[in-house]
Design a protein around this motif. Structure first.
Motif, short mmCIF file in Angstrom:
data_model
loop_
_atom_site.label_atom_id
_atom_site.label_comp_id
_atom_site.label_asym_id
_atom_site.label_seq_id
_atom_site.Cartn_x
_atom_site.Cartn_y
_atom_site.Cartn_z
N LYS A 124 0.83 -1.22 0.00
CA LYS A 124 0.00 0.00 0.00
C LYS A 124 0.86 1.26 0.00
O LYS A 124 0.50 2.28 -0.58
N GLN A 125 2.01 1.19 0.66
CA GLN A 125 2.92 2.32 0.71
C GLN A 125 3.72 2.48 -0.59
O GLN A 125 4.43 3.48 -0.77
N GLY A 126 3.61 1.52 -1.47
CA GLY A 126 4.33 1.57 -2.74
C GLY A 126 5.79 1.16 -2.64
O GLY A 126 6.56 1.38 -3.57
N GLN A 127 6.18 0.56 -1.52
CA GLN A 127 7.58 0.15 -1.36
C GLN A 127 7.88 -1.17 -2.07
O GLN A 127 9.03 -1.46 -2.40
N ILE A 128 6.85 -1.98 -2.27
CA ILE A 128 6.98 -3.21 -3.03
C ILE A 128 5.80 -3.32 -3.99
O ILE A 128 4.74 -2.71 -3.76
N LEU A 129 5.98 -4.06 -5.07
CA LEU A 129 4.92 -4.31 -6.03
C LEU A 129 4.63 -5.80 -6.10
O LEU A 129 5.55 -6.62 -6.14
N ARG A 130 3.35 -6.13 -6.14
CA ARG A 130 2.97 -7.53 -6.28
C ARG A 130 3.17 -7.94 -7.74
O ARG A 130 2.64 -7.29 -8.66
N VAL A 131 3.93 -8.98 -7.96
CA VAL A 131 4.12 -9.51 -9.31
C VAL A 131 3.01 -10.52 -9.60
O VAL A 131 2.24 -10.37 -10.53
N VAL A 132 2.94 -11.56 -8.81
CA VAL A 132 1.85 -12.53 -8.78
C VAL A 132 1.66 -12.89 -7.32
O VAL A 132 2.40 -12.43 -6.45
N LYS A 133 0.69 -13.73 -7.04
CA LYS A 133 0.43 -14.11 -5.65
C LYS A 133 1.69 -14.71 -5.03
O LYS A 133 2.28 -15.65 -5.55
N GLY A 134 2.12 -14.15 -3.92
CA GLY A 134 3.27 -14.66 -3.20
C GLY A 134 4.61 -14.15 -3.68
O GLY A 134 5.64 -14.51 -3.12
N LEU A 135 4.62 -13.31 -4.71
CA LEU A 135 5.88 -12.81 -5.25
C LEU A 135 5.81 -11.29 -5.37
O LEU A 135 4.91 -10.75 -6.02
N TYR A 136 6.77 -10.61 -4.74
CA TYR A 136 6.81 -9.15 -4.75
C TYR A 136 8.16 -8.68 -5.26
O TYR A 136 9.17 -9.36 -5.14
#
Length: 207
Positions: A28-40
């Motif tokens: 939510k803070q934009g520090q990580i992005l979800r690639v697919v479920k379980g992978l950021y």
């Protein structure tokens, strides 16, 4: 820099009682992005090529993506296409980094002519140009003749003839035997013919 949730989750488990909640908070803070479920991913500009093997594997970049990477086809491909084995179906993942498609090839052919390429401090696996051509033809329905195979290569895929005939046909010849495919048997005959022509040219030059 942490590139995937596997390392990040491991680290968070040591620090937080609810690591999943922490991941959601970081997302939510934009520090990580979800690639697919379980992978950021922490790098918003990361090349999709670097993410492909982590999304689904074992796999390596092949087919149209590798043909484009090596400059064999003129089009810039939108989806990332990769080779797998033993999955018995095509797998698709859609993410903010693009669409990822995974297609089976024969297990016997899977390990050969696959290279590590680097982007900065990170790397990915990709088929050599001869290998991705063989993978592509194995997935194509039977073309039936050398004439139709050439039409597919030069008209459908739009591979440049100069690029094709500059390939290492000894690699193609060896690879073709690893696929149970009518298309690859035709390509093997083309490779054998091309290798014979080169040997004749060498003999003539030596005379």
């Amino acid at each position: 820099m942490l590139s995937a949730s596997f390392g990040l989750v491991s680290e968070l488990k040591k620090q937080y009682k609810a690591p999943k909640n922490k991941l959601l908070s970081l997302e939510k803070q934009g520090q990580i992005l979800r690639v697919v479920k379980g992978l950021y991913e922490t790098d918003k500009s990361a090349s999709p090529l670097l993410l492909s093997s982590a999304i689904y594997g074992p796999s390596y970049i092949s087919f149209e993506t590798a043909l484009s990477y090596w400059g064999w086809i003129p089009e810039r491909v939108t989806a990332i296409t990769a080779a797998t084995f033993g999955k018995n179906r095509t797998k698709r993942f859609d993410s903010s980094y693009g669409t990822f498609l995974y297609r089976d090839i024969p297990k016997a052919a899977f390990p050969y002519e696959v290279y590590i390429k680097s982007e900065g401090s990170r790397s990915f696996l990709i088929a050599g140009k001869e290998k991705c051509l063989c993978d592509t033809l194995w997935r194509e329905s039977s073309l039936g003749s050398e004439k139709r195979l050439k039409e597919y290569l030069f008209e459908n895929l739009r591979i440049g003839e100069d690029a094709f005939y500059s390939a290492d046909f000894s690699i193609i010849f060896d690879l073709c035997g690893l696929y149970n495919s009518a298309n690859l048997r035709i390509l093997k005959k083309m490779a054998q013919k091309r290798m014979g022509e080169k040997n004749d040219d060498t003999s003539s030059a030596d005379d």
